[in-house]
Write a protein that holds these residues in place. Structure first.
Motif, short mmCIF file in Angstrom:
data_model
loop_
_atom_site.label_atom_id
_atom_site.label_comp_id
_atom_site.label_asym_id
_atom_site.label_seq_id
_atom_site.Cartn_x
_atom_site.Cartn_y
_atom_site.Cartn_z
N TRP A 107 0.87 -1.17 0.00
CA TRP A 107 0.00 0.00 0.00
C TRP A 107 0.91 1.22 0.00
N SER A 108 1.01 1.88 -1.12
CA SER A 108 1.87 3.06 -1.26
C SER A 108 1.01 4.29 -1.43
N SER A 109 1.32 5.33 -0.67
CA SER A 109 0.56 6.58 -0.72
C SER A 109 1.51 7.76 -0.85
N SER A 110 1.01 8.81 -1.47
CA SER A 110 1.76 10.06 -1.52
C SER A 110 0.77 11.22 -1.40
N PHE A 111 1.24 12.32 -0.81
CA PHE A 111 0.37 13.48 -0.61
C PHE A 111 1.22 14.69 -0.24
N ARG A 112 0.58 15.83 -0.26
CA ARG A 112 1.19 17.07 0.22
C ARG A 112 0.30 17.63 1.33
N ALA A 113 0.91 18.22 2.34
CA ALA A 113 0.14 18.84 3.42
C ALA A 113 -0.39 20.19 2.94
N LYS A 114 -1.63 20.50 3.30
CA LYS A 114 -2.19 21.82 2.99
C LYS A 114 -1.58 22.88 3.88
N VAL A 115 -1.29 22.51 5.12
CA VAL A 115 -0.73 23.45 6.09
C VAL A 115 0.77 23.16 6.24
N PRO A 116 1.61 24.13 5.92
CA PRO A 116 3.06 23.92 6.02
C PRO A 116 3.46 23.41 7.42
N GLY A 117 4.38 22.45 7.44
CA GLY A 117 4.89 21.93 8.69
C GLY A 117 4.09 20.79 9.29
N THR A 118 2.96 20.40 8.66
CA THR A 118 2.13 19.33 9.22
C THR A 118 2.29 18.00 8.47
N GLY A 119 3.06 18.00 7.41
CA GLY A 119 3.20 16.78 6.60
C GLY A 119 3.70 15.60 7.40
N TRP A 120 4.68 15.80 8.28
CA TRP A 120 5.23 14.71 9.08
C TRP A 120 4.17 14.10 9.99
N LEU A 121 3.29 14.95 10.53
CA LEU A 121 2.25 14.45 11.43
C LEU A 121 1.24 13.59 10.66
N TYR A 122 0.82 14.07 9.48
CA TYR A 122 -0.10 13.28 8.66
C TYR A 122 0.57 11.99 8.21
N ARG A 123 1.85 12.05 7.85
CA ARG A 123 2.56 10.85 7.42
C ARG A 123 2.60 9.82 8.55
N ARG A 124 2.89 10.25 9.77
CA ARG A 124 2.95 9.34 10.91
C ARG A 124 1.57 8.73 11.20
N THR A 125 0.56 9.58 11.24
CA THR A 125 -0.79 9.11 11.54
C THR A 125 -1.31 8.17 10.45
N LEU A 126 -1.12 8.58 9.20
CA LEU A 126 -1.60 7.74 8.09
C LEU A 126 -0.80 6.45 7.98
#
Length: 149
Positions: A107-126
């Motif tokens: 299961w491979s996913s890719s995305f960009r965070a809408k809010v700068p600096g939150t990408g790592w948090l979404y990556r960890r949670t997802l």
């Protein structure tokens, strides 16, 4: 804002057909994943959960809308997120590779965070969420593929 990537894999004793059947059936997702409920908002071009279908999944207070964008029978299901999270350009590819020891689910996913600096948090949670999905579909497929005694 940089692209975030998630890549989670496991192997199940189930054949690819059993895993693919579960992935295609949105109504089964609450049985094997953390997802609470499923609704087919609109069917795809060939009806039901075919390419173009919009599926709605609810987990707690989060409602995500996803469109199926690619289906390769017994090999791949791909979808994009339409709404529900503060991310953009989300795409997931779920690839199945059958081998002598069973089927590898990747299961491979890719995305960009809408809010700068939150990408790592979404990556960890997802990543945690997707790990539960991968392990769940692998276990459910293996259990459903076992011969009945």
């Amino acid at each position: 804002m940089g692209m975030q990537r998630i890549d989670v894999s496991t192997t199940t004793t189930a054949p690819a057909a059993a895993v693919y059947a579960l992935l295609r059936d949105g109504a089964s997702w609450p049985d094997w994943s953390p997802i609470g409920s499923f609704e087919l908002e609109s069917p795809g071009g060939d009806g039901g959960e075919s390419v173009g279908a919009v599926r709605v999944f609810r987990t707690g207070r989060i409602t995500s809308r996803e469109r199926i964008v690619e289906l390769v029978p017994e090999r791949r299901l791909s979808y994009v997120l339409l709404s529900g999270l503060a991310i953009k350009d989300y795409r997931a590819d779920i690839d199945l590779t059958e081998g002598p020891g069973g089927t590898t689910v990747r299961w491979s996913s890719s995305f960009r965070a809408k809010v700068p600096g939150t990408g790592w948090l979404y990556r960890r949670t997802l990543s945690d969420f997707i790990r539960k999905c991968v392990d769940g579909v692998a276990a459910k497929a293996a259990a459903s593929a076992e011969p009945r005694s």
